[in-house]
Write an enzyme that holds these catalytic residues in place. Sequence first.
Site, PDB file in Angstrom:
ATOM      1  N   ASN A  91       0.810  -1.222   0.000  1.00 42.36           N
ATOM      2  CA  ASN A  91       0.000   0.000   0.000  1.00 42.36           C
ATOM      3  C   ASN A  91       0.841   1.269   0.000  1.00 42.36           C
ATOM      4  OD1 ASN A  91       0.307  -1.518   2.518  1.00 42.36           O
ATOM      5  ND2 ASN A  91      -0.424   0.335   3.508  1.00 42.36           N
ATOM      6  N   GLN A 126      -4.765  -3.888  -2.384  1.00 43.41           N
ATOM      7  CA  GLN A 126      -4.339  -2.776  -3.234  1.00 43.41           C
ATOM      8  C   GLN A 126      -4.313  -3.123  -4.711  1.00 43.41           C
ATOM      9  OE1 GLN A 126      -4.085   0.307  -2.566  1.00 43.41           O
ATOM     10  NE2 GLN A 126      -4.058   0.305  -0.328  1.00 43.41           N
ATOM     11  N   HIS A 174     -13.735  -0.013  -0.796  1.00 41.21           N
ATOM     12  CA  HIS A 174     -13.411   1.412  -0.950  1.00 41.21           C
ATOM     13  C   HIS A 174     -12.071   1.670  -1.625  1.00 41.21           C
ATOM     14  CE1 HIS A 174     -10.561   2.024   2.579  1.00 41.21           C
ATOM     15  NE2 HIS A 174     -11.044   0.832   2.841  1.00 41.21           N
ATOM     16  N   CYS A 185      -4.071   3.956   7.878  1.00 37.48           N
ATOM     17  CA  CYS A 185      -4.518   3.206   9.054  1.00 37.48           C
ATOM     18  C   CYS A 185      -3.613   3.414  10.243  1.00 37.48           C
ATOM     19  CB  CYS A 185      -4.582   1.723   8.724  1.00 37.48           C
ATOM     20  SG  CYS A 185      -5.255   1.455   7.118  1.00 37.48           S
TER      21      CYS A 185
HETATM   22  N1  PLP Z   1      -4.402  -4.363   3.531  1.00 46.40           N
HETATM   23  C1  PLP Z   1      -3.896  -3.379   2.775  1.00 46.40           C
HETATM   24  C2  PLP Z   1      -2.739  -3.664   1.882  1.00 46.40           C
HETATM   25  C3  PLP Z   1      -4.453  -2.100   2.834  1.00 46.40           C
HETATM   26  O1  PLP Z   1      -3.951  -1.133   2.089  1.00 46.40           O
HETATM   27  C4  PLP Z   1      -5.552  -1.875   3.698  1.00 46.40           C
HETATM   28  C5  PLP Z   1      -6.128  -0.517   3.825  1.00 46.40           C
HETATM   29  O2  PLP Z   1      -5.451   0.475   3.638  1.00 46.40           O
HETATM   30  C6  PLP Z   1      -6.061  -2.951   4.442  1.00 46.40           C
HETATM   31  C7  PLP Z   1      -5.447  -4.171   4.334  1.00 46.40           C
HETATM   32  C8  PLP Z   1      -7.235  -2.785   5.362  1.00 46.40           C
HETATM   33  O3  PLP Z   1      -8.361  -2.448   4.631  1.00 46.40           O
HETATM   34  P1  PLP Z   1      -9.686  -1.902   5.382  1.00 46.40           P
HETATM   35  O4  PLP Z   1      -9.223  -0.745   6.215  1.00 46.40           O
HETATM   36  O5  PLP Z   1     -10.577  -1.482   4.278  1.00 46.40           O
HETATM   37  O6  PLP Z   1     -10.213  -2.995   6.202  1.00 46.40           O
END
Ligand code: PLP
Length: 393
Positions: free
Chosen positions: A155, A183, A205, A336
């Site tokens: 990400n 991603q 999303h 996150c």
């Molecule tokens: N894994 C990856 C590589 C991500 O980029 C993200 C969110 O940025 C997630 C997991 C978690 O996704 P969510 O916050 O939609 O549960």
Amino acid sequence: MENSKQVIYLDNNATTPIDKRVLDAMMPFLTNEFANANSTHQFGVHAYEAVKAARVQVAELIGAEAHEIVFTSGSTEAINIAIKGVAENYQPKGKHIVTLKTEHSAVLDTCQYLESKGYEVTYLPVKPDGLIDLSELKIVLRDDTILVVIMFANNETGVLQPVKEIAELVHSVGALFMSDSTQIVGKAPVNVDNLGIDLLCMSGHKLYAPKGVGALYVRQRMNRVKLSAFVHGGGHEKGLRSGTLNVPGIVALGAACALAEREMTKNAESILALRNYLETELLKIEGTSVNGNTSARLANTTNILFRGADSDAVIMGLSNPENDLPLIAVSNGSACTSASIEPSHVLTAMGLDDTAAFSSIRFSFGKFNTKKEIDLVIDAVKHVVSSLRAMVT
Ligand code: PLP
């Protein structure tokens, strides 16, 4: 995003705007067609049919079958269901899990939780370009390894791991392979069979559907994966995740997947051209370099180190309502963990020191970006970076 200044959004790896066509597809299920998909009256049956169609759309995008798709609230939940489920069900084989240091916190935190429950987790390092060293993976795989979790696309850097080769090694010791594909799904083709993926997660999303809906792929053909109930209740989603189905969200995810299947290759071409244009221009600034492998990489991402320019200050400078520049949304690290004051664990795992990690910016493109916007971004970044550097010299 409402503002009198022009807004340029280059943070599509954090989240994407909803495609109008996706919104149109889900709208009836937020209004008149509000029935519970488990109700047996004709309105319920209609909602059930819509969920069924969405399940096919999601499955088709990743080369799976509809019965292998479990709807969730997003990737974090899917990751939890998958990793904890495998841990619980494969104990007779062992309690060893392998993952990468550059995984998303949803994976790393789940693994850490399992360590506290007596599982052993190996966190593999990455090479300076962010790629896994397959020979190291080979060394750590054991007969008691039950699961290997390695993301498809990072990400923060967009770096793409050699998923097919990883799957072959993992299967050679009889372990399962999960790939966090949050991603990449919707940005580039993914086929779970060709790649040997047993478990995969995605979040709506990230591909122009709303937040709060996602999916877990659980292999049911050849090498059937066993999981257990994660949320107990009415037995929805094959008993793994009970709770009344989010019909509008699921319909939206299905619509987004169908659009992606038709349009992602074309979108990726124009996004790649814009990304390369921005990158080439920004690398003309002294003291800049790209973090991560530049060929095994998503078309939409570039992570650039601007030496001597603090990334928080760059982000603020680019989104300052007081100056003459447009409002530009970019990021450092993962959305996150952005509340954290730690340097990016992804960049430090790649060998960057804290100062370099704190001076790196992720630009992540989406299908709505234009060349005109990128011209403005190039000027704005040049201006902000040189002003910041002037302040510290
Ligand atoms: N894994 C990856 C590589 C991500 O980029 C993200 C969110 O940025 C997630 C997991 C978690 O996704 P969510 O916050 O939609 O549960």
